[in-house]
Design a protein around this motif. Sequence first.
Motif, PDB file in Angstrom:
ATOM      1  N   ARG A 184       0.785  -1.144   0.016  1.00 41.87           N
ATOM      2  CA  ARG A 184       0.173  -0.012  -0.124  1.00 41.87           C
ATOM      3  C   ARG A 184       0.818   1.225   0.060  1.00 41.87           C
ATOM      4  O   ARG A 184       0.409   2.319  -0.666  1.00 41.87           O
ATOM      5  CB  ARG A 184      -0.915   0.053   1.315  1.00 41.87           C
ATOM      6  N   ALA A 185       2.020   1.187   0.678  1.00 39.98           N
ATOM      7  CA  ALA A 185       2.816   2.396   0.756  1.00 39.98           C
ATOM      8  C   ALA A 185       3.311   2.543  -0.503  1.00 39.98           C
ATOM      9  O   ALA A 185       3.390   3.826  -1.172  1.00 39.98           O
ATOM     10  CB  ALA A 185       3.982   2.139   1.902  1.00 39.98           C
ATOM     11  N   LEU A 186       3.926   1.766  -1.296  1.00 38.63           N
ATOM     12  CA  LEU A 186       4.332   1.892  -2.647  1.00 38.63           C
ATOM     13  C   LEU A 186       3.523   2.238  -3.429  1.00 38.63           C
ATOM     14  O   LEU A 186       3.775   3.130  -4.367  1.00 38.63           O
ATOM     15  CB  LEU A 186       5.187   0.344  -3.068  1.00 38.63           C
ATOM     16  N   ARG A 187       2.353   1.839  -3.487  1.00 40.43           N
ATOM     17  CA  ARG A 187       1.245   2.167  -4.432  1.00 40.43           C
ATOM     18  C   ARG A 187       0.967   3.586  -4.238  1.00 40.43           C
ATOM     19  O   ARG A 187       0.772   4.514  -5.221  1.00 40.43           O
ATOM     20  CB  ARG A 187      -0.019   1.088  -4.318  1.00 40.43           C
ATOM     21  N   GLY A 188       0.906   4.096  -2.857  1.00 41.89           N
ATOM     22  CA  GLY A 188       0.772   5.358  -2.556  1.00 41.89           C
ATOM     23  C   GLY A 188       1.500   6.311  -2.973  1.00 41.89           C
ATOM     24  O   GLY A 188       1.246   7.386  -3.551  1.00 41.89           O
ATOM     25  N   VAL A 189       2.871   5.955  -3.070  1.00 35.75           N
ATOM     26  CA  VAL A 189       4.054   6.624  -3.553  1.00 35.75           C
ATOM     27  C   VAL A 189       4.130   6.925  -5.119  1.00 35.75           C
ATOM     28  O   VAL A 189       4.054   7.862  -5.470  1.00 35.75           O
ATOM     29  CB  VAL A 189       5.390   6.085  -3.119  1.00 35.75           C
ATOM     30  N   ALA A 190       3.405   5.728  -5.650  1.00 34.73           N
ATOM     31  CA  ALA A 190       3.362   5.937  -7.174  1.00 34.73           C
ATOM     32  C   ALA A 190       2.248   6.689  -7.449  1.00 34.73           C
ATOM     33  O   ALA A 190       2.378   7.735  -8.392  1.00 34.73           O
ATOM     34  CB  ALA A 190       3.105   4.452  -7.612  1.00 34.73           C
ATOM     35  N   GLU A 191       1.216   6.640  -7.113  1.00 32.24           N
ATOM     36  CA  GLU A 191      -0.070   7.636  -7.117  1.00 32.24           C
ATOM     37  C   GLU A 191       0.325   9.084  -6.876  1.00 32.24           C
ATOM     38  O   GLU A 191      -0.046  10.154  -7.578  1.00 32.24           O
ATOM     39  CB  GLU A 191      -1.266   7.212  -6.122  1.00 32.24           C
ATOM     40  N   LEU A 192       1.096   9.224  -5.702  1.00 29.30           N
ATOM     41  CA  LEU A 192       1.288  10.583  -5.361  1.00 29.30           C
ATOM     42  C   LEU A 192       2.541  11.181  -6.319  1.00 29.30           C
ATOM     43  O   LEU A 192       2.186  12.448  -6.751  1.00 29.30           O
ATOM     44  CB  LEU A 192       2.148  10.666  -3.939  1.00 29.30           C
ATOM     45  N   TYR A 193       3.427  10.547  -6.974  1.00 35.50           N
ATOM     46  CA  TYR A 193       4.061  10.710  -7.834  1.00 35.50           C
ATOM     47  C   TYR A 193       3.608  10.978  -9.188  1.00 35.50           C
ATOM     48  O   TYR A 193       3.829  12.036 -10.077  1.00 35.50           O
ATOM     49  CB  TYR A 193       5.411   9.839  -8.030  1.00 35.50           C
ATOM     50  N   SER A 194       2.451  10.345  -9.599  1.00 35.14           N
ATOM     51  CA  SER A 194       1.766  10.446 -10.820  1.00 35.14           C
ATOM     52  C   SER A 194       1.226  11.874 -10.697  1.00 35.14           C
ATOM     53  O   SER A 194       0.938  12.428 -11.738  1.00 35.14           O
ATOM     54  CB  SER A 194       0.977   9.387 -10.774  1.00 35.14           C
ATOM     55  N   ASP A 195       0.655  12.295  -9.402  1.00 35.90           N
ATOM     56  CA  ASP A 195      -0.060  13.432  -9.267  1.00 35.90           C
ATOM     57  C   ASP A 195       0.652  14.517  -9.354  1.00 35.90           C
ATOM     58  O   ASP A 195       0.630  15.879  -9.708  1.00 35.90           O
ATOM     59  CB  ASP A 195      -1.037  13.241  -8.326  1.00 35.90           C
ATOM     60  N   LEU A 196       2.079  14.601  -8.731  1.00 33.49           N
ATOM     61  CA  LEU A 196       2.649  15.687  -8.192  1.00 33.49           C
ATOM     62  C   LEU A 196       4.181  15.594  -8.811  1.00 33.49           C
ATOM     63  O   LEU A 196       4.518  16.510  -9.307  1.00 33.49           O
ATOM     64  CB  LEU A 196       2.957  15.808  -6.721  1.00 33.49           C
ATOM     65  N   GLY A 197       4.911  14.468  -8.928  1.00 31.98           N
ATOM     66  CA  GLY A 197       6.252  14.456  -9.241  1.00 31.98           C
ATOM     67  C   GLY A 197       6.611  14.530 -10.727  1.00 31.98           C
ATOM     68  O   GLY A 197       7.557  15.448 -10.863  1.00 31.98           O
ATOM     69  N   SER A 198       5.655  14.404 -11.478  1.00 37.23           N
ATOM     70  CA  SER A 198       5.817  14.609 -13.142  1.00 37.23           C
ATOM     71  C   SER A 198       5.204  15.724 -13.397  1.00 37.23           C
ATOM     72  O   SER A 198       4.939  15.741 -14.893  1.00 37.23           O
ATOM     73  CB  SER A 198       5.716  13.458 -13.847  1.00 37.23           C
ATOM     74  N   LYS A 199       4.302  16.596 -12.758  1.00 38.21           N
ATOM     75  CA  LYS A 199       3.684  17.578 -13.327  1.00 38.21           C
ATOM     76  C   LYS A 199       4.046  18.958 -12.530  1.00 38.21           C
ATOM     77  O   LYS A 199       4.627  18.905 -11.332  1.00 38.21           O
ATOM     78  CB  LYS A 199       2.209  17.094 -13.018  1.00 38.21           C
ATOM     79  N   ARG A 200       3.507  20.016 -13.377  1.00 42.88           N
ATOM     80  CA  ARG A 200       3.964  21.357 -12.735  1.00 42.88           C
ATOM     81  C   ARG A 200       2.668  21.927 -11.837  1.00 42.88           C
ATOM     82  O   ARG A 200       1.545  22.025 -12.586  1.00 42.88           O
ATOM     83  CB  ARG A 200       4.087  22.380 -13.893  1.00 42.88           C
ATOM     84  N   ILE A 201       3.022  21.718 -10.531  1.00 45.27           N
ATOM     85  CA  ILE A 201       1.678  21.974  -9.758  1.00 45.27           C
ATOM     86  C   ILE A 201       1.789  23.269  -9.189  1.00 45.27           C
ATOM     87  O   ILE A 201       3.102  23.857  -8.924  1.00 45.27           O
ATOM     88  CB  ILE A 201       1.871  21.193  -8.467  1.00 45.27           C
TER      89      ILE A 201
END
Length: 258
Positions: free
Chosen positions: A233-250
Amino acid sequence: MNADLLKDVNAIKSKLDIMHEDMKRFMERSNQQHLNSIVDGCRSDFFDVIRGYATDEIESSLEGKISKDCHMKNACKALFSDLLNSSLDQIKRGEVSADSINDAKSKLEEMRRKSPYDQCKTCFSEVARLLDKQIDLMRSLRVYRENDLTGESMESLPEKETVVELLEPLSNKQRLQILKALFAETKTFSALAELTGLRGGNLLFHLQKLQNGGMILQRNERGDYMISEKGYRALRGVAELYSDLGSKRISSEPIKRP
């Protein structure tokens, strides 16, 4: 045209206009009902396809993960299958509530607390993975949305425990590599050493960090390493967070609250 005839003609035209509007509304309703019928049929057919695939995955995953030597295999497999299939059935209704998902998770946790053997962890980790996969499917179909976080829930977030139990185990490149590798399959110590480039005590240090954080498990003293439910769950959460924030200009502007 005399006044009486003109009056009658206007009355007829008025009635025809009313009939036309009534017929138009009837056709619109009929078309909408027909469209709804088509959509419902497509949803049902689509669900049947998904259900068949998911049921096969539940069967094969549980069969592969539950030890053949366990005398509780059939009983546990039946309980796990009922839980997962009940969760899956909610998709067909077109809307899944957060309460129903929390209820499924609570039932699984209650079953876990009553599990008698240490090796039961393997089975419960697999069931949790399958349940999370179903929830991901519900999100992608837009039939399930979690409740928004509130200020009250943020106040109850423990700082020290969050850092020690969640953030610290994940805040290292090699440990993240290990979790990603274990996400798909179990790995031996040698395989993880080759993957990370770490040897001996250095690798043991990072494995111990992940074990202490509850992110991974070891089958026995010299057995393979595997990801735990928490690690998954932790790894899945990190992946979702990166998808939302890490590769986008927020935007760095202050958040707009309702």
